[in-house]
Enzyme design. Sequence first.
Site, short mmCIF file in Angstrom:
data_model
loop_
_atom_site.label_atom_id
_atom_site.label_comp_id
_atom_site.label_asym_id
_atom_site.label_seq_id
_atom_site.Cartn_x
_atom_site.Cartn_y
_atom_site.Cartn_z
N GLU A 1 -5.34 -8.51 0.69
CA GLU A 1 -5.99 -8.18 1.97
C GLU A 1 -7.46 -7.90 1.74
O GLU A 1 -7.83 -7.23 0.77
CB GLU A 1 -5.42 -6.89 2.61
CG GLU A 1 -4.11 -7.03 3.28
CD GLU A 1 -3.63 -5.70 3.88
OE1 GLU A 1 -4.47 -4.88 4.29
OE2 GLU A 1 -2.41 -5.52 3.92
N GLU B 1 0.79 -1.23 0.00
CA GLU B 1 0.00 0.00 0.00
C GLU B 1 0.82 1.28 0.00
O GLU B 1 0.74 2.08 0.95
CB GLU B 1 -0.96 0.03 1.20
CG GLU B 1 -1.98 -1.09 1.20
CD GLU B 1 -3.01 -0.93 2.33
OE1 GLU B 1 -3.03 0.13 2.99
OE2 GLU B 1 -3.80 -1.87 2.53
O1 IFM Z 1 -4.18 -2.89 9.14
C1 IFM Z 1 -4.11 -2.41 7.84
C2 IFM Z 1 -2.93 -3.02 7.10
O2 IFM Z 1 -1.73 -2.80 7.76
C3 IFM Z 1 -2.83 -2.42 5.72
N1 IFM Z 1 -4.10 -2.50 5.03
C4 IFM Z 1 -5.27 -2.06 5.72
C5 IFM Z 1 -5.37 -2.72 7.07
C6 IFM Z 1 -6.65 -2.28 7.80
O3 IFM Z 1 -6.63 -0.91 8.00
#
Ligand code: IFM
Length: 465
Positions: free
Chosen positions: A373, A171
């Site tokens: 994710e 990210e």
């Molecule tokens: O916890 C975070 C993660 O570190 C990166 N993506 C989003 C998740 C939820 O906010």
Amino acid sequence: MIEPDALAARLPRDFTIGVAMAATQIEGAVTEGGRGRSTWDTFAAQPGRIIDGTTPEITDDHFHRYREDVALMRELGVDAYRFSIAWPRIQPEGRGAANSAGIAFYDRLLDELLEAGISPVATLFHWDVPEPLQRAGGWMTRDTASRLADFAALAADAFGDRIDKWITLNEPTTVTLNGYALGIHAPGESLLFDALTTVHNQLLGHGLSVQALRARGVKGQVGVTNVHSPVVAAQRGFMNAQFAKVFDLVHNRIYADPVLLGRYPRFPLLARKEFRALRETDPADMAIIHQPLDFYGLNYYMPTRIAVGAPTEASTPDGDAEAMRDLPFHLAEWPEYPKTGFGWPISPEYLTASLRDYAARYGGSLPPVYITEGGASFADVVDSEGRVDDASRVSYLADHIAAALDASDEVDLRGYFVWTLLDNWEWAAGLTQRFGLVHVDFDSLVRTPKSSFRWLQRVQSSRKR
Ligand code: IFM
């Protein structure tokens, strides 16, 4: 609600179901084994930065309890575990030789995973810039890209024979927006559009790291992960459309286009000045950034709705950001959707739309895709019988995995990683947002599988392999 066996029947035989976590959010033990400080240790120590005043110091104490956590993954029956290698554990000063105690920790973790038959997927950079590099400018400085590539080479030498997939960056959008533009994540800078310098430097770090991993002959596949939020205008009209476009560029395109197409997108006239940092980059860098990838990682949580006008409240999905008040647009509400504990709209259909959009925009340049994710926070509690009934998370996961599969006629979709196994330290939200399949009591550190854990376990055990 989608029953476990109904979902299992839709999963292709070799589709990966995994869980994802990140070092700062779970490991604790921040001074053990010669680990250096990261930008997040410093940020969390500043009063008022973290909502509940907690720090990365203990979190889930996974550093000491990794065996118990891998045993939980084994019980869950996941195919893969996506973790991050803490940069300051391997290079406490952000440069120089590898710290053997740091390497030893991930050796132990890898042994445990391989013994459990779980495929290791490693992220190199999940936001923990070593503090000395942050003091030298962090991602505002080009040198940090080369430092990341050095770290990648050390990790390749140490773990390249065992890791199945490498993710260079997690990210970059969030690092730029929350960390450098809005000041709500480490390092806490509020540079608005001047933060775009960090986009190019992170992407360069990605390209150099891919080269370093491949030069060292790692056996695993190599890719990158960004978080995609489909952007729509709140109302009709030219300016609404223009600002939605600007936000789409800032959140999504300026990362994916260079990586997948080898160029920055066209910037609208309205914001040409704002994007100057990306218009004036060295074209030779693009050849480094645009590496062939084995897969593309997409994190999906929610869509974004943009409306003209300065915000009346400075709120973002990750917290309040005063710097937002200086913008001529704001993030609008989604009253039609239910919300997670964080207040994020729950809309699986936008995950399908995101994947279709990737297929349309990147076509043959898009490698196989993993949802690296996806998940949701809810205010889970342990009941008097010791159970955690998180039916909302079960629906969230079932609907989102199904929504991802809906796009697999257009995208070569290979897997879905649930964020996350354990309730953990959610950055500026501290310990207040529970995303786990497993409840963690942050006083006793006792782990209690929630009903979503049992549900995913049933999905996995019902699959035909
Ligand atoms: O916890 C975070 C993660 O570190 C990166 N993506 C989003 C998740 C939820 O906010």
